[in-house]
Scaffold this active site. Structure first.
Site, PDB file in Angstrom:
ATOM      1  N   ILE C  12       0.932  -1.147   0.037  1.00  0.00           N
ATOM      2  CA  ILE C  12       0.160  -0.135  -0.078  1.00  0.00           C
ATOM      3  C   ILE C  12       0.906   1.391   0.065  1.00  0.00           C
ATOM      4  O   ILE C  12       0.814   2.330  -0.952  1.00  0.00           O
ATOM      5  CB  ILE C  12      -1.169   0.098   1.232  1.00  0.00           C
ATOM      6  CG1 ILE C  12      -1.824  -1.222   1.143  1.00  0.00           C
ATOM      7  CG2 ILE C  12      -1.839   1.128   1.227  1.00  0.00           C
ATOM      8  CD1 ILE C  12      -2.610  -1.362  -0.067  1.00  0.00           C
ATOM      9  N   GLU C  31       9.925   3.343   6.650  1.00  0.00           N
ATOM     10  CA  GLU C  31       9.654   1.876   6.786  1.00  0.00           C
ATOM     11  C   GLU C  31      10.786   1.476   7.890  1.00  0.00           C
ATOM     12  O   GLU C  31      11.900   1.826   7.960  1.00  0.00           O
ATOM     13  CB  GLU C  31      10.042   1.276   5.674  1.00  0.00           C
ATOM     14  CG  GLU C  31      10.216  -0.333   5.620  1.00  0.00           C
ATOM     15  CD  GLU C  31       8.943  -0.747   6.245  1.00  0.00           C
ATOM     16  OE1 GLU C  31       7.681  -0.667   5.451  1.00  0.00           O
ATOM     17  OE2 GLU C  31       8.754  -1.622   7.335  1.00  0.00           O
ATOM     18  N   ALA C  46      -0.735 -14.032  -2.697  1.00  0.00           N
ATOM     19  CA  ALA C  46      -0.452 -13.593  -3.899  1.00  0.00           C
ATOM     20  C   ALA C  46      -1.460 -13.629  -5.104  1.00  0.00           C
ATOM     21  O   ALA C  46      -1.143 -13.710  -6.273  1.00  0.00           O
ATOM     22  CB  ALA C  46       0.977 -14.324  -4.579  1.00  0.00           C
ATOM     23  N   HIS C  49      -7.543 -10.801  -6.733  1.00  0.00           N
ATOM     24  CA  HIS C  49      -9.066 -11.237  -6.771  1.00  0.00           C
ATOM     25  C   HIS C  49      -9.817 -10.575  -7.608  1.00  0.00           C
ATOM     26  O   HIS C  49      -9.883  -9.375  -8.056  1.00  0.00           O
ATOM     27  CB  HIS C  49      -9.554 -11.037  -5.276  1.00  0.00           C
ATOM     28  CG  HIS C  49      -8.894 -11.962  -4.183  1.00  0.00           C
ATOM     29  ND1 HIS C  49      -9.172 -13.068  -3.856  1.00  0.00           N
ATOM     30  CD2 HIS C  49      -7.848 -11.374  -3.526  1.00  0.00           C
ATOM     31  CE1 HIS C  49      -8.279 -13.389  -2.882  1.00  0.00           C
ATOM     32  NE2 HIS C  49      -7.611 -12.737  -2.563  1.00  0.00           N
ATOM     33  N   ARG C 310      -2.603 -10.972   8.893  1.00  0.00           N
ATOM     34  CA  ARG C 310      -3.296  -9.914   8.306  1.00  0.00           C
ATOM     35  C   ARG C 310      -3.700  -8.919   9.179  1.00  0.00           C
ATOM     36  O   ARG C 310      -3.920  -9.122  10.387  1.00  0.00           O
ATOM     37  CB  ARG C 310      -4.621 -10.814   7.793  1.00  0.00           C
ATOM     38  CG  ARG C 310      -4.701 -11.770   6.996  1.00  0.00           C
ATOM     39  CD  ARG C 310      -6.000 -12.774   7.289  1.00  0.00           C
ATOM     40  NE  ARG C 310      -6.189 -13.945   6.356  1.00  0.00           N
ATOM     41  CZ  ARG C 310      -5.602 -15.170   6.847  1.00  0.00           C
ATOM     42  NH1 ARG C 310      -5.109 -15.224   8.018  1.00  0.00           N
ATOM     43  NH2 ARG C 310      -5.862 -16.279   5.946  1.00  0.00           N
ATOM     44  N   ILE C 335      -6.040  -2.833   6.033  1.00  0.00           N
ATOM     45  CA  ILE C 335      -5.917  -3.388   4.396  1.00  0.00           C
ATOM     46  C   ILE C 335      -5.563  -4.948   4.537  1.00  0.00           C
ATOM     47  O   ILE C 335      -4.316  -5.335   4.402  1.00  0.00           O
ATOM     48  CB  ILE C 335      -5.079  -2.571   3.760  1.00  0.00           C
ATOM     49  CG1 ILE C 335      -5.151  -1.080   3.957  1.00  0.00           C
ATOM     50  CG2 ILE C 335      -4.907  -2.953   2.210  1.00  0.00           C
ATOM     51  CD1 ILE C 335      -6.310  -0.477   3.350  1.00  0.00           C
ATOM     52  N   CYS C 402      18.904 -23.753  -8.848  1.00  0.00           N
ATOM     53  CA  CYS C 402      17.461 -24.166  -8.880  1.00  0.00           C
ATOM     54  C   CYS C 402      16.566 -23.224  -9.712  1.00  0.00           C
ATOM     55  O   CYS C 402      15.921 -23.589 -10.436  1.00  0.00           O
ATOM     56  CB  CYS C 402      16.847 -24.325  -7.619  1.00  0.00           C
ATOM     57  SG  CYS C 402      17.701 -25.339  -6.348  1.00  0.00           S
ATOM     58  N   CYS C 437      16.733 -26.163  -3.260  1.00  0.00           N
ATOM     59  CA  CYS C 437      17.569 -26.173  -2.334  1.00  0.00           C
ATOM     60  C   CYS C 437      17.679 -24.746  -1.174  1.00  0.00           C
ATOM     61  O   CYS C 437      18.522 -25.108  -0.188  1.00  0.00           O
ATOM     62  CB  CYS C 437      18.951 -26.327  -3.265  1.00  0.00           C
ATOM     63  SG  CYS C 437      19.713 -24.545  -3.355  1.00  0.00           S
TER      64      CYS C 437
END
Lengths: 123, 422, 490
Positions: C12, C31, C46, C49, C310, C335, C402, C437
């Site tokens: 956000i 932050e 992820a 919607h 959440r 949110i 990988c 790995c």
């Protein structure tokens, strides 16, 4: 120590043996072993346990930072700490050849510390 | 850049080195060995402990010493090699795509390929151990690399999960370098490591071994702070009120090796789910023509010496294949893992390719004492071998005279652990 | 002195900061964590919607649908992986069929395009591996999957490209209202801003309470997930939802945009806002519940587990409004889902609030709309790979086996704006450590690169937080006697 239990490592069987002090010639008796290697091992562990020491030393003049080393013969187990301290103090300069003696007669054991590999100079 | 080689060997650890050398000695000039690390030797370079070469050289060597013998031979034989080169694709038509900084991207057409990529370590994630995700959690091999090659310690107070050899070796290594190893925790009621390592890595240093225990939770928001350990029942499930906490800042995981077969799968090579490696025959040829495999990529070995012997067979077979001298009859005797046996390698045998003996390598699925191993040709018992002790951690070898297989028209060999005792 | 201070660099905060960077406004993004996207944004489903799940008339419903529509252009501009896989809400029992019809209606009310109810045969054409008892499903083609942290990082990078300043490891300790603005106390600095936008996620209530009367409370609700190996990544093609039932909300089985499979989450109200533990019961629950829709889910393919929190609030809807009694202080709180989907629309909504507040919003003519594209070596053709290596040989050194990630990509991820400074930072931007790995092969090499590029000792490279050190001393520095009392037995 009067008696001690241990696992014999002379062969993959891994007999559980017990070693105890007595009046015999060697000063110890061993039980639980399935062959004479067990007896020899048990007595050695009680009287003069030795170990091969493998470790690394600081390395200069190379893209690698550490050189693997080992004692060329087993050293008394009780001296492992002392030997580690002595080995940790040195710094080896590349190039080095496998088998090269880096420390002679470590901690007065008659055993040498040798390089485990060859390393060229810094590229 | 495009090129052609008779034989491309992928991986320059003990398997790749021996295979490439043997191929060259068998008359193949055009051999290329490809290695992703900055030097030859593979994992041996970080295995600074001794115990290598007892069978092959009749000497006791450290990993780097063992590797150097083969590296010297490789160089003497002038075998071409590429370092810091990653193979990113392989097709069943034996086209190898590889990448490095100097040559860029290369596609190489090989007449034969030897896969020798080794294996990787099982992770905390794969075990799904609940708790937080702090720093301070390492697989034992990664920690070994940091300690022995970069020269850095992973931490000060260490718990090790898994009593396989790598975990035991690291218990000693970290202790020698001044860390305190607080416990080795093992899920099974027995250690899968060599007894010699239990003695020289744990007992020598008074490091407690908790058998039939597991780690149930990891704590620490930023750096590891501790782990919860609990005893497990016969179904390997944690028993609730046996849980205790060990404060530690480092967790090493030695919980299994997994053959690294991404390239094999890319080439449509069939994988045995029991070994997690390619299905191979007595010549170490996979199900794809001209692609051979050896070493830990086929199944996790316990001794480098046997990796060397297996790789020599693979290298020789690849050479025969290039010279079009390797018999092409693909169907043959199927080798089955019967009860009590987790896997047997090789999976198929073409008797025409055998000289005098067929050597089978297997692991049992549990600890067995005083049991017979039964080898059957079809339904007939060929041999009953008395074994004092069978453990999953040690590979068993069985030799069968080729003559026995050639005389009759055998379609299967089965190896099993006899249900009843001796 | 800043025009706008945005608190919190999750999806956000980063969305809003980037939206603000289009205007001539001096903006700072503050932050507390060591990287952007370090909390809820890095640990969620992820999913973008479709929008049928939100209650009509709510901000959630409105902004979900608006946000969803913005993702194609946004992800193209910012070069972020995004796929519209579509979703299926599967009815596994008779009594679940009314639910999917209800969701269909709700979706239509919310303006969700192109949905349909599929019968058993049609749904199996899209999802062959769905369980036999799946009778019907609500199909929503606009549902998608994304790399949420990649999006946040890309937004942050583009924001910095356009003049936004980001302060990391910077916790807002206090805020006081002053004339024409606010002073934020951050790491012993006073930061003055005319307007403040509170996107502090789990801590949004605490931030609000520094300047306004408490008017909402954030209650963390934890969800646990498993990620499975890429070899089972194609087990499902769409995001497969279950209907909520007596047993709970149902667990999803979804492909990830990287090719893995994701299952989860469960739902547990917890007390601590920094409790990201996975639990034995939680992990067992998500696997067993996932089997209800896809019983072919194999055991033994898990590569990692994680838990996300959440930011739930009692209001049950997004709180995007000026804090009561605190002019110029906008809360963007509570949110939770569909927050990620709504993010572009939330940013626009906040801009509207600022415009209504008469904030002078002059567009920058030189706004850089697109992020410099990211090299994904693994996705290039052989010819492209070759050309790239010729330009920069670091692209010829593969570090992560990988995921096939090169040194060049890792170096780039460090030096871009809002670049990586930590092992997890590299992982989040270019993938090493995310594969099967889990960093076992690549982490020594990645750490070496970070150390070299940042000019620090390798022992100073951390996993994530400053205290998450990885290596301690060099060998040879600690005496063997540190192993003290349980030393060698003689």
């Amino acid at each position: 120590m009067e008696r001690r239990k241990m696992i014999c490592i002379s062969c993959p069987l891994g007999c559980n043996i017990e070693v105890f002090k007595d009046e015999s010639v060697s000063g110890f008796s061993v039980s639980g072993n399935k062959c004479k290697l067990g007896k020899e091992y048990g007595i050695k562990e009680m009287t003069n346990p030795t170990r091969l020491l493998t470790t690394t030393v600081k390395l200069k003049n190379s893209h690698l930072k550490r050189l693997p080393v080992r004692t060329d013969l087993p050293i008394p187990k009780a001296l492992i700490k002392t030997c580690m301290r002595e080995i940790n103090r040195i710094e080896v300069c590349a190039p080095v050849k496998a088998g090269m003696i880096l420390l002679k007669n470590i901690s007065d054991t008659g055993v040498n510390v040798i390089s485990s590999r060859s390393i060229g100079q810094s590229q | 850049m495009q090129a052609e080689y008779d034989i491309v060997v992928i991986g320059a650890g003990p398997a790749g080195l021996a295979a490439a050398i043997e191929a060259k000695k068998n008359g193949i000039e055009s051999v290329l060995i490809v290695e992703r690390d900055r030097e030859l030797g593979g994992i041996l370079q970080q295995c600074i402990h001794n115990g290598f070469g007892l069978h092959y050289f009749k000497e006791e060597l450290t990993g780097p010493e063992y590797a150097e013998r083969f590296i010297n031979e490789l160089i003497e034989l002038r075998i071409e090699y590429k370092l810091e080169t990653m193979v990113i694709d392989l097709t069943k038509d034996r086209v190898v795509t590889m990448v490095n900084s100097r040559d860029g991207l290369m596609t190489v057409q090989a007449r034969a390929i030897v896969l020798a990529m080794g294996c990787r370590e099982r992770t905390r994630g794969a075990l799904n151990i609940p708790g937080t995700r702090p720093s301070g959690i390492f697989t034992a091999g990664t920690a070994q690399r940091f300690v022995n090659m970069e020269g850095y310690m992973p931490g000060k107070r260490v718990v090790i999960l898994g009593s396989g050899d790598i975990g035991l070796i690291m218990a000693r290594r970290l202790t020698l370098e001044g860390a305190k190893v607080l416990a080795v925790v093992e899920l099974l009621p027995f250690s899968s490591g060599l007894t010699r390592n239990i003695v020289q890595c744990l007992e020598d240093f008074g490091i407690p071994l908790y058998l039939s225990h597991t780690i149930t939770r990891i704590e620490g928001k930023k750096r590891l702070e501790g782990v919860y350990i609990a005893g497990v029942d016969v179904n390997r499930q944690p028993v609730e009120d046996t849980e205790f906490y060990i404060e530690c800042d480092t967790l090493l995981l030695s919980v299994g090796l997994i053959p690294e077969n991404e390239l094999s799968k890319a080439a449509d090579i069939k994988i045995d789910p029991a070994t997690k490696g390619p299905i191979v025959n007595e010549s170490l040829e996979t199900g794809v023509d001209g692609i051979f495999a050896c070493g830990n990529v086929v199944h996790v070995h316990d001794l480098a010496d046997y990796v060397t012997l297996e790789a020599q067979r693979a290298g020789a077979s690849a050479a025969q294949y290039v010279k079009e001298l390797l018999p092409r009859k693909r169907t043959g005797i199927s080798v089955r893992a019967g009860q009590g046996i987790r896997y047997v390698v090789p999976h198929f045998v073409n008797v025409d390719n055998l000289k005098d003996t067929l050597e089978l390598f297997m692991r049992v699925d549990d600890v067995y004492k005083e049991k017979n191993v039964i080898v059957k040709l079809d339904d007939e018992v060929l041999a009953t071998i008395k074994k004092k002790r069978l453990v999953p951690g040690e590979i068993e070898h069985i030799k069968i005279k080729a003559k026995m297989l050639k005389d009759k028209a055998v379609s299967s060999i089965t190896v099993e652990v006899q249900k009843e005792g001796a | 002195m800043y025009d706008i201070a945005v608190i919190g660099a999750g999806i956000i905060g980063c969305s809003i900061a980037r939206a603000l960077s289009k205007y001539r406004l001096k903006t700072v993004l503050i932050e507390k964590e060591p990287d952007v996207a370090n909390c809820t944004t890095k640990a969620n489903s992820a999913i973008i919607h479709a929008g049928f799940d939100a209650k009509p008339g709510t901000l959630k419903a409105k902004l979900n649908v608006l946000g969803n529509a913005a993702f194609d252009e946004l992800c193209q501009d910012l070069d972020v992986p995004f796929k519209r896989t579509g979703s299926l809400v599967v009815a596994l029992k008779d009594d679940e069929i009314p639910t999917i019809y209800k969701l269909h209606e709700q979706g239509k009310n919310n303006g969700v395009p192109a949905m349909k109810i599929m019968g058993p045969d049609e749904l199996r054409q899209i999802e062959p591996n769905i369980n036999d008892d799946a009778q019907a499903a609500l199909y929503a083609p606009t549902c998608g999957i994304i790399g949420p942290w990649e999006l946040a990082v890309a937004l942050a990078e583009n924001a910095v490209d356009n003049g936004v300043e980001i302060l990391l490891n910077s916790e807002v300790e206090n805020i006081i209202k002053v004339e024409n603005g606010y002073v934020l106390f951050v790491n012993e600095r006073n930061i003055y801003a005319k307007y403040v936008i509170n996107c502090a996620g789990l801590h949004a209530d605490e931030i609000n309470n520094m300047v306004a009367a408490p008017n909402f409370q954030i209650m963390p609700r934890r969800g646990e997930y498993n990620i499975m190996d890429k070899s089972v990544g194609k087990l499902v093609n769409t995001v497969v939802f279950q209907c909520p039932s007596k047993l709970g909300k149902g667990v999803l089985v979804s492909p990830t945009v990287h090719g893995n499979l994701l299952i989860g989450p469960n739902s547990e109200d917890i007390n601590e806002k920094d409790d990201f533990e996975t639990t034995k019961e939680g992990l067992k629950y998500i696997y067993e519940t996932a089997l209800r829709s896809v019983k072919r889910l194999p055991a033994g393919f898990v590569i990692t587990a994680f838990a996300g929190l959440r930011a739930r609030c009692e209001r049950g809807d997004f709180i995007i409004e000026e804090a009561p009694g605190a002019a110029g202080f906008i809360n963007v709180a509570g949110i939770e889902s569909p927050g990620l989907t709504a993010a572009p629309a939330i940013a626009d909504y906040v801009l509207d609030i600022l415009k209504k507040m008469q904030v002078e919003m002059v567009e920058k003519p030189d706004f850089i709309k697109k992020r410099r594209s990211v090299v994904r070596f693994n996705e290039l053709t052989n010819a492209e790979k070759q050309r790239l290596i010729e330009q920069d040989s670091r692209y010829g050194k593969i570090i992560c086996r990988c995921e096939t990630v090169t040194e060049g990509e890792i170096v780039d991820s460090i030096h871009r704006n809002a670049g990586a400074r930590t092992l997890d930072g590299v992982k989040r931007r270019v993938r090493p450590g995310s594969g099967r790995c889990q960093g076992g092969f690549c982490s020594p090499r990645v750490m070496e690169i970070i150390a070299r590029e940042l000019g620090i000792d390798i022992a100073r490279v951390v996993k994530d937080h400053p205290e998450s050190y990885i290596l301690t001393a060099q060998t040879k520095e600690l005496d063997i006697d540190n192993s003290d009392d349980s030393g060698l037995l003689t």
